[in-house]
Design an enzyme around this catalytic site. Structure first.
Site, mmCIF file in Angstrom:
data_model
loop_
_atom_site.group_PDB
_atom_site.id
_atom_site.type_symbol
_atom_site.label_atom_id
_atom_site.label_comp_id
_atom_site.label_asym_id
_atom_site.label_seq_id
_atom_site.Cartn_x
_atom_site.Cartn_y
_atom_site.Cartn_z
ATOM 1 N N HIS A 1 2.646 23.481 -79.483
ATOM 2 C CA HIS A 1 2.659 24.940 -79.462
ATOM 3 C C HIS A 1 2.325 25.436 -80.860
ATOM 4 O O HIS A 1 2.608 24.781 -81.865
ATOM 5 C CB HIS A 1 4.060 25.409 -79.045
ATOM 6 C CG HIS A 1 4.175 26.860 -78.736
ATOM 7 N ND1 HIS A 1 4.252 27.820 -79.724
ATOM 8 C CD2 HIS A 1 4.250 27.526 -77.556
ATOM 9 C CE1 HIS A 1 4.380 29.013 -79.164
ATOM 10 N NE2 HIS A 1 4.371 28.865 -77.851
ATOM 11 N N ASP B 1 10.708 19.852 -81.596
ATOM 12 C CA ASP B 1 10.577 21.093 -80.840
ATOM 13 C C ASP B 1 11.069 20.795 -79.426
ATOM 14 O O ASP B 1 10.384 20.150 -78.642
ATOM 15 C CB ASP B 1 9.116 21.549 -80.838
ATOM 16 C CG ASP B 1 8.871 22.758 -79.930
ATOM 17 O OD1 ASP B 1 9.832 23.251 -79.301
ATOM 18 O OD2 ASP B 1 7.705 23.187 -79.828
ATOM 19 N N GLN C 1 11.091 23.272 -74.581
ATOM 20 C CA GLN C 1 10.844 23.036 -73.155
ATOM 21 C C GLN C 1 11.756 21.967 -72.564
ATOM 22 O O GLN C 1 11.776 21.796 -71.341
ATOM 23 C CB GLN C 1 9.375 22.633 -72.939
ATOM 24 C CG GLN C 1 8.363 23.685 -73.312
ATOM 25 C CD GLN C 1 8.456 24.934 -72.447
ATOM 26 O OE1 GLN C 1 8.904 24.894 -71.310
ATOM 27 N NE2 GLN C 1 8.032 26.066 -72.999
ATOM 28 N N LYS D 1 14.567 30.626 -72.980
ATOM 29 C CA LYS D 1 13.920 29.736 -72.011
ATOM 30 C C LYS D 1 14.953 28.978 -71.171
ATOM 31 O O LYS D 1 14.586 28.225 -70.267
ATOM 32 C CB LYS D 1 13.004 28.741 -72.726
ATOM 33 C CG LYS D 1 11.833 29.379 -73.475
ATOM 34 C CD LYS D 1 10.977 28.326 -74.148
ATOM 35 C CE LYS D 1 9.921 28.951 -75.046
ATOM 36 N NZ LYS D 1 8.873 29.650 -74.280
ATOM 37 N N CYS E 1 -0.625 29.492 -76.178
ATOM 38 C CA CYS E 1 -0.205 29.267 -77.570
ATOM 39 C C CYS E 1 -0.413 27.808 -77.980
ATOM 40 O O CYS E 1 0.355 27.239 -78.759
ATOM 41 C CB CYS E 1 1.246 29.686 -77.791
ATOM 42 S SG CYS E 1 1.526 31.463 -77.657
#
Length: 403
Positions: A121, A193, A196, A219, A361
């Site tokens: 991302h 990261d 997700q 999220k 993104c």
């Protein structure tokens, strides 16, 4: 069928699933961007604004201490979620700000190498590009990172390895434990990261030698405007604060100032207090449902989405390997339709389906594999199999007169 009745029951906790457009119920398939919110989270956020909505950690009063305690409760709930200490959790605005804090706080230069995933991302790409020399791990055409390439690039001894745990483009999970161990063996700082992954899977930082990990509660059923950065205590202490102001100092005179202890030295200014209330409620909701249930649903829906996509020759799935460890995120191009704005709009206005089109993104990666826009669908614990079937039925209809 994966416990469709349980999913329907869960969906009843989310007011957004009852929304209608022109009398048609909305089918929300964009949870990779931001999730819908359960009523319990909405109520918790409203509770702050409906009561004595004081600041935190400033002065002495009953209401201020009550709010401050609730704010810190969110920190410790988050620490329990990740299996770490409370002072290793920093509250920021989102994943983007967290990665920027680490990238800036480490005082990198263009002489420092940072290793990233090709499908990162922008939030886990641009902060490193702006401050260092970036090397990119290739992604295999069928699916997953090229781990042989990863190991080759590790020989260059990067200062930082910024791992995307789960791709926001494909939903494919990278082997985090293996990649982290290899990075630490060459002395790299590891940032993950997990924007997700944390919404769908239990991630225990105590079991992994991770230096930093970040995710965005919006999220995972929480509010927007609050983000989470985990960092090992000694690593957080190495960061130079990016923002200076109220709340992050113990003492100030006109010649010097003294920073507070962690984590508050990295949290200048009034924080998103209502967001902390909402984060606590979101974590409580996830714990009530259970990660085992959430993860199983995510895997099942991911397989169903992929299988239905592969049955259609007019679309081209990004990373179609069915053997990959993937969640419920699927992106694909339509070769006959390089621009997908109209398709997304018709899906919305005619069929009530909300999904994402564009570069997600992750423009360098999307351009390399699709040459233009892709369409993405993504689900969460409130989505049913019938909604996926409705999406592909609608796409088939459009294929007859638009593609």
């Amino acid at each position: 069928m994966f416990k469709e009745e349980l999913t329907i029951k869960i969906a009843n906790d989310f007011p957004g699933t009852k929304t209608e457009i022109d009398g048609r119920r909305v089918v929300y398939l964009d949870s990779a961007a931001t999730s819908l919110k359960p009523q319990a989270m909405i109520d918790a956020t409203t509770e702050y604004y409906s009561g004595i909505s004081s600041n935190v950690h400033r002065g002495k009063s009953y209401s201020l201490e009550l709010v401050s305690n609730r704010y810190e409760e969110a920190r410790y709930k988050t620490a329990e979620l990740l299996s770490c200490a409370g002072n290793e959790i920093v509250f920021l605005r989102n994943t983007t700000e967290a990665v920027n804090l680490v990238a800036a706080g480490l005082s990198l230069t263009k002489e420092d190498k940072v290793l990233i995933c090709a499908d990162s991302h922008h939030s886990n790409l641009l902060p490193w590009m702006a401050r260092s020399s970036v090397d990119t791990v290739r992604v295999l055409p069928a699916g997953g990172l090229d781990l042989e390439h990863y190991y080759e690039l590790l020989k260059l001894k990067p200062k930082v390895v910024a791992i995307t745990h789960c791709s926001n483009v494909t939903g494919i999970y990278n082997p985090l434990e293996e990649m982290t161990k290899a990075a630490k063996e060459v002395g790299a700082i590891v940032l993950v990261d997990a924007a997700q992954s944390v919404p769908h899977r239990k991630v225990s930082v105590s079991k992994l030698d991770i230096d930093f990990l970040t995710f965005s509660p919006h999220k995972m059923l929480g509010p927007t405007g609050i983000g989470v950065l985990y960092g090992k205590k000694d690593m957080l202490e190495q960061l130079t604060p990016v923002n200076y102001g109220g709340g992050m100092v113990d003492w100030v005179d006109l010649e010097e100032f003294r920073l507070r202890k962690l984590p508050h030295r990295l949290e200048a200014g009034t924080p998103h207090i209502a967001g902390a209330y909402g984060l606590t409620a979101a974590i409580d909701y996830i714990n009530e449902i259970g990660y085992n249930t959430i993860s199983a649903h995510d895997t099942y829906m991911g397989k169903k989405m992929l299988n239905m996509a592969l049955e259609r020759d007019y679309i081209q799935v990004v990373q179609p390997d069915s053997d990959c460890d993937r969640g419920a995120v699927l992106s694909f191009s339509i070769p006959s339709q390089p621009k997908l704005d109209d398709i997304a709009r018709v899906l919305s206005d005619t069929y009530g389906i909300m999904c994402r089109n564009g570069h997600l993104c992750a423009q360098p990666y999307i351009e390399s594999v699709a040459g233009s826009q892709v369409l993405r669908i993504s689900t969460y614990l409130y989505n049913t199999e019938s909604e996926i079937e409705h999406f592909f039925s609608a796409l088939d209809d459009l294929n007859t007169f638009m593609f």
